[in-house]
Design a protein around this motif. Structure first.
Motif, PDB file in Angstrom:
ATOM      1  N   GLU A 295       0.828  -1.202   0.000  1.00  0.00           N
ATOM      2  CA  GLU A 295       0.000   0.000   0.000  1.00  0.00           C
ATOM      3  C   GLU A 295       0.867   1.259   0.000  1.00  0.00           C
ATOM      4  OE1 GLU A 295      -3.331   2.167   2.867  1.00  0.00           O
ATOM      5  OE2 GLU A 295      -3.040  -0.013   2.986  1.00  0.00           O
ATOM      6  N   ILE A 296       1.905   1.250   0.815  1.00  0.00           N
ATOM      7  CA  ILE A 296       2.789   2.420   0.898  1.00  0.00           C
ATOM      8  C   ILE A 296       3.570   2.606  -0.396  1.00  0.00           C
ATOM      9  CG2 ILE A 296       4.784   3.412   2.094  1.00  0.00           C
ATOM     10  CD1 ILE A 296       3.818   1.948   4.631  1.00  0.00           C
ATOM     11  N   LEU A 297       4.091   1.508  -0.937  1.00  0.00           N
ATOM     12  CA  LEU A 297       4.881   1.601  -2.175  1.00  0.00           C
ATOM     13  C   LEU A 297       4.013   2.037  -3.354  1.00  0.00           C
ATOM     14  CD1 LEU A 297       7.252  -1.512  -1.995  1.00  0.00           C
ATOM     15  CD2 LEU A 297       7.748   0.856  -1.383  1.00  0.00           C
ATOM     16  N   ALA A 298       2.791   1.495  -3.420  1.00  0.00           N
ATOM     17  CA  ALA A 298       1.888   1.875  -4.515  1.00  0.00           C
ATOM     18  C   ALA A 298       1.564   3.361  -4.451  1.00  0.00           C
ATOM     19  CB  ALA A 298       0.608   1.055  -4.439  1.00  0.00           C
ATOM     20  N   GLU A 299       1.343   3.867  -3.257  1.00  0.00           N
ATOM     21  CA  GLU A 299       1.074   5.294  -3.092  1.00  0.00           C
ATOM     22  C   GLU A 299       2.283   6.122  -3.533  1.00  0.00           C
ATOM     23  OE1 GLU A 299       0.742   8.462   0.575  1.00  0.00           O
ATOM     24  OE2 GLU A 299      -0.108   6.466   0.894  1.00  0.00           O
ATOM     25  N   GLY A 300       3.473   5.651  -3.165  1.00  0.00           N
ATOM     26  CA  GLY A 300       4.690   6.369  -3.529  1.00  0.00           C
ATOM     27  C   GLY A 300       4.952   6.387  -5.016  1.00  0.00           C
ATOM     28  N   LYS A 301       4.550   5.320  -5.697  1.00  0.00           N
ATOM     29  CA  LYS A 301       4.744   5.297  -7.153  1.00  0.00           C
ATOM     30  C   LYS A 301       3.783   6.273  -7.828  1.00  0.00           C
ATOM     31  CE  LYS A 301       5.919   2.372 -10.964  1.00  0.00           C
ATOM     32  NZ  LYS A 301       6.354   1.025 -11.390  1.00  0.00           N
ATOM     33  N   ILE A 302       2.559   6.322  -7.321  1.00  0.00           N
ATOM     34  CA  ILE A 302       1.573   7.253  -7.883  1.00  0.00           C
ATOM     35  C   ILE A 302       2.012   8.706  -7.665  1.00  0.00           C
ATOM     36  CG2 ILE A 302      -0.786   8.136  -7.615  1.00  0.00           C
ATOM     37  CD1 ILE A 302      -1.637   5.230  -6.988  1.00  0.00           C
ATOM     38  N   SER A 303       2.561   8.973  -6.486  1.00  0.00           N
ATOM     39  CA  SER A 303       3.010  10.340  -6.179  1.00  0.00           C
ATOM     40  C   SER A 303       4.380  10.646  -6.775  1.00  0.00           C
ATOM     41  CB  SER A 303       3.057  10.539  -4.660  1.00  0.00           C
ATOM     42  OG  SER A 303       4.054   9.707  -4.070  1.00  0.00           O
ATOM     43  N   ARG A 304       4.976   9.654  -7.437  1.00  0.00           N
ATOM     44  CA  ARG A 304       6.277   9.781  -8.092  1.00  0.00           C
ATOM     45  C   ARG A 304       7.413   9.986  -7.082  1.00  0.00           C
ATOM     46  NH1 ARG A 304       6.041  10.310 -13.469  1.00  0.00           N
ATOM     47  NH2 ARG A 304       8.020  11.464 -13.605  1.00  0.00           N
ATOM     48  N   GLU A 305       7.192   9.542  -5.850  1.00  0.00           N
ATOM     49  CA  GLU A 305       8.279   9.533  -4.862  1.00  0.00           C
ATOM     50  C   GLU A 305       9.145   8.286  -5.041  1.00  0.00           C
ATOM     51  OE1 GLU A 305       6.991  10.585  -0.692  1.00  0.00           O
ATOM     52  OE2 GLU A 305       5.024  10.601  -1.680  1.00  0.00           O
ATOM     53  N   PHE A 306       8.513   7.202  -5.506  1.00  0.00           N
ATOM     54  CA  PHE A 306       9.209   5.937  -5.683  1.00  0.00           C
ATOM     55  C   PHE A 306       9.257   5.553  -7.153  1.00  0.00           C
ATOM     56  CE2 PHE A 306       7.357   4.676  -1.298  1.00  0.00           C
ATOM     57  CZ  PHE A 306       8.351   5.392  -0.649  1.00  0.00           C
ATOM     58  N   GLU A 307      10.254   4.766  -7.467  1.00  0.00           N
ATOM     59  CA  GLU A 307      10.425   4.279  -8.838  1.00  0.00           C
ATOM     60  C   GLU A 307      10.934   2.849  -8.784  1.00  0.00           C
ATOM     61  OE1 GLU A 307      12.262   6.082 -12.954  1.00  0.00           O
ATOM     62  OE2 GLU A 307      13.413   6.347 -11.113  1.00  0.00           O
ATOM     63  N   PHE A 308      10.145   1.908  -9.321  1.00  0.00           N
ATOM     64  CA  PHE A 308      10.538   0.495  -9.366  1.00  0.00           C
ATOM     65  C   PHE A 308       9.773  -0.182 -10.481  1.00  0.00           C
ATOM     66  CE2 PHE A 308       7.534   1.345  -5.887  1.00  0.00           C
ATOM     67  CZ  PHE A 308       6.412   0.672  -6.344  1.00  0.00           C
ATOM     68  N   GLU A 309      10.270  -1.327 -10.925  1.00  0.00           N
ATOM     69  CA  GLU A 309       9.654  -2.030 -12.052  1.00  0.00           C
ATOM     70  C   GLU A 309       8.378  -2.772 -11.650  1.00  0.00           C
ATOM     71  OE1 GLU A 309      10.436  -2.125 -15.292  1.00  0.00           O
ATOM     72  OE2 GLU A 309      11.954  -0.583 -14.909  1.00  0.00           O
ATOM     73  N   ASP A 310       8.459  -3.496 -10.525  1.00  0.00           N
ATOM     74  CA  ASP A 310       7.341  -4.373 -10.155  1.00  0.00           C
ATOM     75  C   ASP A 310       7.021  -4.200  -8.674  1.00  0.00           C
ATOM     76  OD1 ASP A 310       5.549  -6.789 -10.702  1.00  0.00           O
ATOM     77  OD2 ASP A 310       6.794  -7.518  -9.053  1.00  0.00           O
ATOM     78  N   LEU A 311       5.764  -3.903  -8.370  1.00  0.00           N
ATOM     79  CA  LEU A 311       5.348  -3.637  -6.996  1.00  0.00           C
ATOM     80  C   LEU A 311       5.569  -4.842  -6.093  1.00  0.00           C
ATOM     81  CD1 LEU A 311       3.952  -1.913  -4.823  1.00  0.00           C
ATOM     82  CD2 LEU A 311       1.745  -2.711  -5.722  1.00  0.00           C
ATOM     83  N   ASN A 312       5.182  -6.020  -6.546  1.00  0.00           N
ATOM     84  CA  ASN A 312       5.308  -7.218  -5.718  1.00  0.00           C
ATOM     85  C   ASN A 312       6.762  -7.503  -5.359  1.00  0.00           C
ATOM     86  OD1 ASN A 312       3.937  -9.680  -4.536  1.00  0.00           O
ATOM     87  ND2 ASN A 312       5.398 -10.686  -5.907  1.00  0.00           N
ATOM     88  N   THR A 313       7.638  -7.391  -6.364  1.00  0.00           N
ATOM     89  CA  THR A 313       9.065  -7.646  -6.123  1.00  0.00           C
ATOM     90  C   THR A 313       9.652  -6.620  -5.157  1.00  0.00           C
ATOM     91  OG1 THR A 313       9.302  -8.578  -8.351  1.00  0.00           O
ATOM     92  CG2 THR A 313      11.321  -7.917  -7.218  1.00  0.00           C
ATOM     93  N   ALA A 314       9.304  -5.365  -5.350  1.00  0.00           N
ATOM     94  CA  ALA A 314       9.807  -4.311  -4.456  1.00  0.00           C
ATOM     95  C   ALA A 314       9.341  -4.554  -3.028  1.00  0.00           C
ATOM     96  CB  ALA A 314       9.331  -2.943  -4.944  1.00  0.00           C
ATOM     97  N   SER A 315       8.084  -4.946  -2.860  1.00  0.00           N
ATOM     98  CA  SER A 315       7.544  -5.218  -1.521  1.00  0.00           C
ATOM     99  C   SER A 315       8.250  -6.399  -0.868  1.00  0.00           C
ATOM    100  CB  SER A 315       6.044  -5.491  -1.596  1.00  0.00           C
ATOM    101  OG  SER A 315       5.342  -4.365  -2.050  1.00  0.00           O
ATOM    102  N   LEU A 316       8.487  -7.442  -1.654  1.00  0.00           N
ATOM    103  CA  LEU A 316       9.188  -8.613  -1.128  1.00  0.00           C
ATOM    104  C   LEU A 316      10.592  -8.244  -0.635  1.00  0.00           C
ATOM    105  CD1 LEU A 316       8.225 -11.364  -3.731  1.00  0.00           C
ATOM    106  CD2 LEU A 316       7.592 -11.318  -1.312  1.00  0.00           C
ATOM    107  N   CYS A 317      11.267  -7.387  -1.370  1.00  0.00           N
ATOM    108  CA  CYS A 317      12.621  -6.967  -0.985  1.00  0.00           C
ATOM    109  C   CYS A 317      12.606  -6.159   0.308  1.00  0.00           C
ATOM    110  CB  CYS A 317      13.261  -6.157  -2.101  1.00  0.00           C
ATOM    111  SG  CYS A 317      13.689  -7.126  -3.563  1.00  0.00           S
ATOM    112  N   VAL A 318      11.622  -5.273   0.441  1.00  0.00           N
ATOM    113  CA  VAL A 318      11.518  -4.468   1.663  1.00  0.00           C
ATOM    114  C   VAL A 318      11.208  -5.366   2.863  1.00  0.00           C
ATOM    115  CG1 VAL A 318      10.192  -2.684   2.861  1.00  0.00           C
ATOM    116  CG2 VAL A 318      10.858  -2.347   0.471  1.00  0.00           C
ATOM    117  N   VAL A 319      10.250  -6.271   2.696  1.00  0.00           N
ATOM    118  CA  VAL A 319       9.891  -7.180   3.791  1.00  0.00           C
ATOM    119  C   VAL A 319      11.078  -8.075   4.151  1.00  0.00           C
ATOM    120  CG1 VAL A 319       8.393  -9.085   4.500  1.00  0.00           C
ATOM    121  CG2 VAL A 319       7.442  -7.136   3.272  1.00  0.00           C
ATOM    122  N   GLY A 320      11.824  -8.490   3.131  1.00  0.00           N
ATOM    123  CA  GLY A 320      13.011  -9.294   3.395  1.00  0.00           C
ATOM    124  C   GLY A 320      14.008  -8.541   4.251  1.00  0.00           C
TER     125      GLY A 320
END
Length: 208
Positions: free
Chosen positions: A139-164
């Motif tokens: 939820e946080i990453l998706a919001e950041g991508k919409i607001s252009r604060e974050f930049e990543f290719e795939d939401l699921n992969t980015a989330s997995l890396c953060v949780v890891g």
């Protein structure tokens, strides 16, 4: 009158159940899952082993409920951060930092619930717990991508890396076998470093 007795009985049963779960949690927090045997749980709760088995089929079921309650509380905290008025970058930093701080404040409990060797049933529950954490980070990453604060290719992969990073980075400092005590200043430094790492990994890079 019978309704009142039934209501009192239900309340008593619920109290017994919560006492058993709290006793299991306390045993895990002091000595790990290995110490949370049914007999020990019963003794700490002030009940018989037979009564424990009236509420739970086995030790794994007790531990699953302890883990579920613990992770539900953490998810509620993460969701509150996700729903706050902070920017997405601030939310991610605070979410990671808060999760890690809470883990380090209860090292034995956190290590046992996340990393201590367990049976396949409890390991499955751990996996489910990480999925719930990932949903909050999503939820946080998706919001950041919409607001252009974050930049990543795939939401699921980015989330997995953060949780890891959130979960596995604390294995070393939490591991009770190392017998190391960390003061508050080190804890603050450690969790800030990991939070910074997670934010920097997804932060939108300027074109300059």
């Amino acid at each position: 009158m019978s309704y009142k007795r039934s209501s009192m009985m239900q309340e008593r049963m619920q109290q017994n159940r919560q006492t058993i779960l709290q006793s299991a949690r306390e045993l895990i927090a002091s000595g790990g899952i290995k110490d949370a045997q049914i007999q020990a749980i019963a003794e700490r709760a002030g009940v018989s082993s037979g009564l424990v088995y009236r509420y739970f089929d086995n030790k794994s079921q007790v531990l699953i409920e302890v883990l579920s309650a613990a992770i539900l509380h953490e998810i509620q905290i993460l969701n509150q951060i996700a729903a706050s008025e902070l920017s997405a970058k601030q939310k991610l930093h605070k979410a990671v930092k808060t999760f890690l701080k809470r883990a380090l404040n209860s090292p034995q409990l956190s290590y046992s619930l996340m990393f201590e060797p367990v049976d396949a049933v409890l390991e499955h529950e751990r996996f489910r717990s990480k999925q719930l954490i990932k949903q909050s980070i999503n939820e946080i990453l998706a919001e950041g991508k919409i607001s252009r604060e974050f930049e990543f290719e795939d939401l699921n992969t980015a989330s997995l890396c953060v949780v890891g990073a959130m979960t596995f980075a604390v294995i070393e400092p939490l591991n009770p076998s190392r017998g190391v005590k960390f003061d508050q200043s080190y804890k603050d430094y450690f969790v800030t470093q990991i939070a910074d790492f997670c934010v920097n990994a997804v932060q939108r890079q300027s074109n300059t």
